[in-house]
Write an enzyme that holds these catalytic residues in place. Structure first.
Site, PDB file in Angstrom:
ATOM      1  CG  ASP A 195      -2.113   0.893   1.053  1.00  0.00           C
ATOM      2  OD1 ASP A 195      -2.577   1.058  -0.085  1.00  0.00           O
ATOM      3  OD2 ASP A 195      -2.568   1.455   2.060  1.00  0.00           O
TER       4      ASP A 195
ATOM      5  CG  ASP B 137       1.283   2.316  -4.446  1.00  0.00           C
ATOM      6  OD1 ASP B 137       1.691   2.803  -3.378  1.00  0.00           O
ATOM      7  OD2 ASP B 137       0.069   2.208  -4.717  1.00  0.00           O
TER       8      ASP B 137
ATOM      9  CG  ASP C 182      -2.656   4.592  -4.090  1.00  0.00           C
ATOM     10  OD1 ASP C 182      -2.330   3.409  -3.890  1.00  0.00           O
ATOM     11  OD2 ASP C 182      -2.711   5.429  -3.181  1.00  0.00           O
TER      12      ASP C 182
ATOM     13  CG  ASP D 277      -6.000   2.898  -1.288  1.00  0.00           C
ATOM     14  OD1 ASP D 277      -5.367   1.836  -1.425  1.00  0.00           O
ATOM     15  OD2 ASP D 277      -5.461   3.992  -1.028  1.00  0.00           O
TER      16      ASP D 277
END
Length: 204
Positions: A74, A77, A95, A99
């Site tokens: 998490d 990246d 991203d 999530d």
């Protein structure tokens, strides 16, 4: 009142500072392998998918272990993107989207778990926490789009929510943990709304 509410903030920035040096080095190493940060973002959805299945089937401690093992992805990246000089608006959007899918999978799994056992209280608390968690993230995104800045205040941001879920899975204290999440996420959503109002110089 807004200033008092703003004092209840997440420990996430402190935790990120603690691990920033290590993440930067790992990010540079991964970038040298030619792995795209967006690829890491997409791979990061896999632990949530596996954990969600395990939660639904009742393998709670194992689901917690899977989330712990997947947690570095998490943050990795972003570290790789910075090391490669590839921090882009699309990367941030991807991203954030991943999530939301990961959050949805996990909370849906908890509803599956509670519903399968006829635990109405747990089912309803999960729905409240689920809605609150999405509201927390949505308010930040909409505030940024409205030019009110990045509203990151509040105790129950995503990192704290994930730590809570992992702790619940490992301890088995699902109902107390979900009650805390249900109340905490709604309070954080309200706090962010008040902070956005302050940023927009509005009075409530």
């Amino acid at each position: 009142m807004i200033d008092r509410l703003n004092s209840f903030n997440s420990p996430s920035p402190i935790l990120r500072r603690w691990f920033s040096v290590a993440l930067s080095r790992i990010g540079a190493a991964v970038d040298s392998l030619g792995i795209s940060p967006n690829t890491i973002t997409l791979i990061g959805l896999l632990p949530a998918l596996i954990a969600a299945w395990l939660i639904g089937t009742g393998a709670l401690p194992l689901a917690g272990v899977v989330l712990i093992l997947g947690a570095p992805l998490d943050a990795l990246d972003g570290a790789v993107a910075r090391a490669a000089g590839k921090v882009t608006p699309f990367g941030a959007l991807l991203d954030s989207t991943v999530d939301r899918y990961a959050d949805g999978l996990l909370f849906a799994a908890f509803t599956w778990y509670f519903a399968g056992r006829g635990e109405t209280a747990g089912f309803l608390l999960t729905l409240i926490a689920w809605i609150g968690g999405f509201a927390v993230s949505y308010i930040r995104a909409r505030a940024e789009a409205a030019g009110l800045g990045s509203i990151q205040g509040g105790l129950f941001d995503r990192l704290v929510r994930m730590l809570m879920l992992i702790g619940m899975l490992l301890s088995g204290w699902l109902l107390p943990g979900m009650l805390i999440l249900a109340v905490g996420t709604q309070a954080t959503a309200l706090q962010r709304l008040l902070l956005a109002a302050k940023a927009g110089k509005l009075s409530l």
